[in-house]
Structures are given as structure tokens and as C-alpha cells.
Scaffold this motif. Structure first.
Motif, PDB file in Angstrom:
ATOM      1  N   TYR A 184       5.150 -22.522  31.361  1.00  0.00           N
ATOM      2  CA  TYR A 184       3.763 -22.123  31.096  1.00  0.00           C
ATOM      3  C   TYR A 184       2.875 -23.217  30.503  1.00  0.00           C
ATOM      4  N   SER A 185       3.462 -24.252  29.920  1.00  0.00           N
ATOM      5  CA  SER A 185       2.628 -25.149  29.094  1.00  0.00           C
ATOM      6  C   SER A 185       2.036 -26.287  29.911  1.00  0.00           C
ATOM      7  N   SER A 186       0.825 -26.045  30.384  1.00  0.00           N
ATOM      8  CA  SER A 186       0.177 -27.005  31.276  1.00  0.00           C
ATOM      9  C   SER A 186      -0.114 -28.335  30.579  1.00  0.00           C
ATOM     10  N   TRP A 187      -0.550 -28.274  29.334  1.00  0.00           N
ATOM     11  CA  TRP A 187      -0.838 -29.531  28.644  1.00  0.00           C
ATOM     12  C   TRP A 187       0.444 -30.297  28.371  1.00  0.00           C
ATOM     13  N   SER A 188       1.518 -29.589  28.095  1.00  0.00           N
ATOM     14  CA  SER A 188       2.800 -30.269  27.873  1.00  0.00           C
ATOM     15  C   SER A 188       3.245 -31.011  29.118  1.00  0.00           C
ATOM     16  N   PRO A 222       8.810 -22.583  22.318  1.00  0.00           N
ATOM     17  CA  PRO A 222       8.204 -21.532  23.146  1.00  0.00           C
ATOM     18  C   PRO A 222       6.852 -21.098  22.590  1.00  0.00           C
ATOM     19  N   LEU A 223       5.891 -20.929  23.484  1.00  0.00           N
ATOM     20  CA  LEU A 223       4.538 -20.518  23.084  1.00  0.00           C
ATOM     21  C   LEU A 223       4.476 -19.001  22.903  1.00  0.00           C
ATOM     22  N   ARG A 224       3.492 -18.583  22.127  1.00  0.00           N
ATOM     23  CA  ARG A 224       3.180 -17.157  21.913  1.00  0.00           C
ATOM     24  C   ARG A 224       4.355 -16.345  21.354  1.00  0.00           C
ATOM     25  N   ASP A 284       6.874 -17.396  15.730  1.00  0.00           N
ATOM     26  CA  ASP A 284       7.171 -18.674  15.071  1.00  0.00           C
ATOM     27  C   ASP A 284       6.443 -19.862  15.687  1.00  0.00           C
ATOM     28  N   THR A 285       5.676 -19.632  16.750  1.00  0.00           N
ATOM     29  CA  THR A 285       5.100 -20.777  17.475  1.00  0.00           C
ATOM     30  C   THR A 285       4.235 -21.643  16.554  1.00  0.00           C
ATOM     31  N   ALA A 286       3.322 -21.021  15.833  1.00  0.00           N
ATOM     32  CA  ALA A 286       2.387 -21.814  15.029  1.00  0.00           C
ATOM     33  C   ALA A 286       3.124 -22.614  13.962  1.00  0.00           C
ATOM     34  N   GLU A 304       6.280 -23.575  13.957  1.00  0.00           N
ATOM     35  CA  GLU A 304       7.135 -24.599  14.565  1.00  0.00           C
ATOM     36  C   GLU A 304       6.309 -25.796  15.058  1.00  0.00           C
ATOM     37  N   ILE A 305       5.191 -25.512  15.768  1.00  0.00           N
ATOM     38  CA  ILE A 305       4.355 -26.633  16.233  1.00  0.00           C
ATOM     39  C   ILE A 305       3.744 -27.340  15.027  1.00  0.00           C
ATOM     40  N   GLY A 306       3.370 -26.557  14.020  1.00  0.00           N
ATOM     41  CA  GLY A 306       2.739 -27.138  12.831  1.00  0.00           C
ATOM     42  C   GLY A 306       3.609 -28.117  12.073  1.00  0.00           C
ATOM     43  N   SER A 329      -2.939 -30.526  14.833  1.00  0.00           N
ATOM     44  CA  SER A 329      -3.872 -29.606  15.501  1.00  0.00           C
ATOM     45  C   SER A 329      -3.223 -28.272  15.832  1.00  0.00           C
ATOM     46  N   GLY A 330      -1.899 -28.200  15.678  1.00  0.00           N
ATOM     47  CA  GLY A 330      -1.190 -26.990  16.071  1.00  0.00           C
ATOM     48  C   GLY A 330      -1.040 -26.850  17.574  1.00  0.00           C
ATOM     49  N   LYS A 331      -1.183 -27.971  18.279  1.00  0.00           N
ATOM     50  CA  LYS A 331      -1.117 -27.931  19.750  1.00  0.00           C
ATOM     51  C   LYS A 331      -0.038 -28.886  20.253  1.00  0.00           C
ATOM     52  N   VAL A 332       0.480 -28.555  21.414  1.00  0.00           N
ATOM     53  CA  VAL A 332       1.361 -29.464  22.141  1.00  0.00           C
ATOM     54  C   VAL A 332       0.652 -29.887  23.435  1.00  0.00           C
ATOM     55  N   PRO A 333       0.940 -31.071  23.976  1.00  0.00           N
ATOM     56  CA  PRO A 333       1.982 -32.006  23.567  1.00  0.00           C
ATOM     57  C   PRO A 333       1.577 -32.818  22.347  1.00  0.00           C
ATOM     58  N   THR A 334       2.603 -33.209  21.594  1.00  0.00           N
ATOM     59  CA  THR A 334       2.415 -34.130  20.488  1.00  0.00           C
ATOM     60  C   THR A 334       3.535 -35.165  20.559  1.00  0.00           C
ATOM     61  N   VAL A 367       0.501 -38.714  17.761  1.00  0.00           N
ATOM     62  CA  VAL A 367      -0.559 -38.665  18.787  1.00  0.00           C
ATOM     63  C   VAL A 367      -0.547 -37.249  19.341  1.00  0.00           C
ATOM     64  N   TRP A 368      -1.632 -36.507  19.130  1.00  0.00           N
ATOM     65  CA  TRP A 368      -1.555 -35.055  19.361  1.00  0.00           C
ATOM     66  C   TRP A 368      -2.517 -34.539  20.422  1.00  0.00           C
ATOM     67  N   ASP A 369      -2.785 -35.323  21.426  1.00  0.00           N
ATOM     68  CA  ASP A 369      -3.681 -34.868  22.495  1.00  0.00           C
ATOM     69  C   ASP A 369      -3.282 -35.587  23.782  1.00  0.00           C
ATOM     70  N   SER A 370      -3.372 -34.876  24.899  1.00  0.00           N
ATOM     71  CA  SER A 370      -2.856 -35.441  26.150  1.00  0.00           C
ATOM     72  C   SER A 370      -3.596 -36.711  26.588  1.00  0.00           C
ATOM     73  N   LEU A 371      -4.915 -36.739  26.418  1.00  0.00           N
ATOM     74  CA  LEU A 371      -5.631 -37.965  26.808  1.00  0.00           C
ATOM     75  C   LEU A 371      -5.300 -39.114  25.873  1.00  0.00           C
ATOM     76  N   MET A 410     -11.351 -32.850  33.708  1.00  0.00           N
ATOM     77  CA  MET A 410     -10.269 -31.851  33.666  1.00  0.00           C
ATOM     78  C   MET A 410      -9.991 -31.423  32.233  1.00  0.00           C
ATOM     79  N   HIS A 411      -9.928 -32.395  31.369  1.00  0.00           N
ATOM     80  CA  HIS A 411      -9.573 -32.128  29.959  1.00  0.00           C
ATOM     81  C   HIS A 411     -10.574 -31.171  29.320  1.00  0.00           C
ATOM     82  N   ALA A 412     -11.847 -31.304  29.698  1.00  0.00           N
ATOM     83  CA  ALA A 412     -12.904 -30.530  29.037  1.00  0.00           C
ATOM     84  C   ALA A 412     -13.339 -29.301  29.826  1.00  0.00           C
TER      85      ALA A 412
HETATM   86  N1  LIG Z   1      -6.623 -30.822  24.106  1.00  0.00           N
HETATM   87  C1  LIG Z   1      -5.216 -30.603  23.980  1.00  0.00           C
HETATM   88  C2  LIG Z   1      -4.878 -29.192  24.411  1.00  0.00           C
HETATM   89  C3  LIG Z   1      -3.468 -28.809  24.054  1.00  0.00           C
HETATM   90  C4  LIG Z   1      -3.221 -27.308  24.137  1.00  0.00           C
HETATM   91  O1  LIG Z   1      -4.160 -26.473  24.161  1.00  0.00           O
HETATM   92  N2  LIG Z   1      -1.919 -26.934  24.172  1.00  0.00           N
HETATM   93  C5  LIG Z   1      -1.509 -25.536  24.141  1.00  0.00           C
HETATM   94  C6  LIG Z   1      -0.308 -25.291  25.043  1.00  0.00           C
HETATM   95  S1  LIG Z   1      -0.560 -25.654  26.747  1.00  0.00           S
HETATM   96  C7  LIG Z   1      -0.996 -25.191  22.769  1.00  0.00           C
HETATM   97  O2  LIG Z   1      -0.445 -26.025  22.088  1.00  0.00           O
HETATM   98  N3  LIG Z   1      -1.173 -23.950  22.315  1.00  0.00           N
HETATM   99  C8  LIG Z   1      -0.676 -23.561  21.038  1.00  0.00           C
HETATM  100  C9  LIG Z   1      -0.306 -22.129  20.987  1.00  0.00           C
HETATM  101  O3  LIG Z   1      -0.284 -21.488  22.034  1.00  0.00           O
HETATM  102  O4  LIG Z   1      -0.006 -21.650  19.881  1.00  0.00           O
HETATM  103  C10 LIG Z   1      -4.476 -31.668  24.785  1.00  0.00           C
HETATM  104  O5  LIG Z   1      -5.107 -32.281  25.632  1.00  0.00           O
HETATM  105  O6  LIG Z   1      -3.299 -31.951  24.549  1.00  0.00           O
END
Ligand SMILES: N[C@@H](CCC(=O)N[C@@H](CS)C(=O)NCC(=O)O)C(=O)O
Length: 219
Positions: free
Chosen positions: A11-15, A35-37, A40-42, A44-46, A51-56, A64-68, A101-103
Motif C-alpha cells: 500500500y505504501s506508494s511513497w515508500s 504497517p500503516l494504519r 502502533d503506526t504513529a 513506530e514511525i515516530g 514528520s511521522g511519515k515514511v519513507p525515511t 532524510v524524511w521525504d521522497s524528493l 507528482m509530489h504535490a
Molecule cells: N511528502 C512525503 C509523503 C510521505 C507520506 O505521506 N507517507 C505516508 C505513507 S505512503 C505515511 O507515512 N503515512 C503515515 C501514516 O499513514 O500514518 C514524501 O514525499 O515522502
């Protein structure tokens, strides 16, 4: 060794984008998949991502916590890996389409979340999704027409596989999963992306995951 923190591969497109970039660069990383959603996701990623987001990507004391940003880091760490096209004009356009794409493309991303295991019937795009598909097809056609010969004459947006293809790879996956109506040129590009060895490897590893996100699976 550096660590790459990812969401579930299904499911994780940014990953997927971050992983494709790190692998293209040949960086040695240990992978942690969260695993997302889940409850424990928040937390574990934290542990890894401010930013609480993956990929990191964590390399020593650098995060480095953003895909670009990962794309640029990979390009600097591996200048010969072809993360961005060698030609300056192609590189500028590759960065433009990657940033778009990113935005953007919220309608497509919202309606058709990445789900590599989806085998269901095609979903008809609504007007907003159709508009995103039309814009993406125009981007792909323009890149292929102006820069598609690349160094190798390869089938990707700028000939050789580069960061722009990594950025659009989850879109390709969505198109396949949801049966997007595409013109022959876009269809050919999707086939090339899905057959790329790194996409095959990601898909194979995704197929062994057992975590499910039921509301995505219900689409
Ligand atoms: N702008 C970020 C977006 C990353 C993003 O939104 N990742 C999602 C997963 S695809 C995420 O970490 N979501 C956290 C969550 O679902 O708790 C990037 O480019 O890496």
C-alpha cells in the motif's frame, strides 16, 4: 549501515518511491517495514521520522524524511547512478514532473490508493480522476517525445530509468490495479515500469505481506 524505514509494500506508494531511489543509487541499507494504519503506526514511525511519515532514510546522525529529499541525497551519494538525467534540460524537466507528482494528483491518489494485490474489476474514473490521468498522460508523452531517447533509447520517461520514473511508479501500479483507460503510449510505458527489475522485486516482496487495510481492499 544506513536504515530505510518503509510502510507496507502493498500500500505504501511513497515508500516505493524512496526504496526505488535508494536501490538505484546502490546504497547499502537495512530495511524496517512498518504497517500503516494500525494503532502502533504513529509511534513506530515516530521513532525514526520527525514528520511521522515514511519513507525515511537514517544515515548515521542524518535523517532524510521525504521522497524528493531522498532523491537528491541519493543523487549526491551516487553521482554516477543516473538518479537524474545527465542532460541539463532533461534534468530540469525531470525535476519539474517529479515535483508535480509530489504535490499533485490528489483526486487520483485519493480515489485509487496503491494496492499491489488488487485484482478486482476496473473502476471507472470520475471526472476529477480522469483529469489527473489526462495530465499525467500529457506529461509522459511530452517527456518521451523530447527526452525519451536518453543515452540508451530505453522505454522510460527520459530513456534510462531515473527518479522521475520512481516518482510515477506508484501511479503506474494504480493504473494496473484499477484498470485505468490509457492510450497505447501510456500503456507501453506502464508495461515497461512494471517489468523493471526493481518493480518486480518490490512486487514479489509485497506478495508475501499479510497485513491488510480493509477499506482499501474493499475498493
Ligand atoms: N511528502 C512525503 C509523503 C510521505 C507520506 O505521506 N507517507 C505516508 C505513507 S505512503 C505515511 O507515512 N503515512 C503515515 C501514516 O499513514 O500514518 C514524501 O514525499 O515522502
Amino acid at each position: 549501515m544506513a536504515t530505510l524505514i518503509l510502510g507496507n509494500r502493498i500500500y505504501s506508494s511513497w515508500s516505493l518511491r524512496g526504496w526505488l531511489l535508494v536501490r538505484q543509487a546502490g546504497l547499502a541499507v537495512e530495511e524496517i517495514v512498518i504497517p500503516l494504519r494500525t494503532p502502533d503506526t504513529a509511534s513506530e514511525i515516530g521513532k525514526h521520522s520527525p514528520s511521522g511519515k515514511v519513507p525515511t532514510l537514517v544515515a548515521g546522525d542524518l535523517t532524510v524524511w521525504d521522497s524528493l529529499a531522498i532523491a537528491e541525497y541519493c543523487a549526491e551519494q551516487a553521482p554516477d547512478a543516473g538518479i537524474w538525467p545527465a542532460n541539463a534540460a532533461a534534468r530540469a524537466v525531470a525535476r519539474s514532473v517529479s515535483a508535480e507528482m509530489h504535490a499533485g494528483f490528489q483526486a487520483l491518489r485519493g480515489a485509487w490508493p496503491m494496492n499491489l494485490k488488487r485484482k478486482g474489476p476496473a473502476l471507472a474514473p470520475d471526472a476529477a480522476v480522469a483529469a489527473d490521468i489526462a495530465r499525467i498522460s500529457a506529461i509522459w508523452a511530452d517527456c518521451r517525445a523530447r527526452f525519451g531517447q536518453g543515452r540508451s533509447g530505453g522505454p522510460f520517461l527520459f530513456g534510462d530509468w531515473c527518479a522521475a520514473d520512481a516518482m510515477y511508479a506508484p501511479v503506474v501500479s494504480r493504473y494496473v490495479s484499477y484498470g485505468a483507460p490509457l492510450d497505447p503510449q501510456a500503456t507501453a510505458y506502464c508495461t515497461a515500469v512494471m517489468n523493471h527489475p526493481l518493480m518486480r522485486e518490490w512486487s514479489e516482496r509485497a506478495s508475501t505481506e499479510t497485513w491488510a487495510i480493509s477499506d482499501i481492499d474493499a475498493l
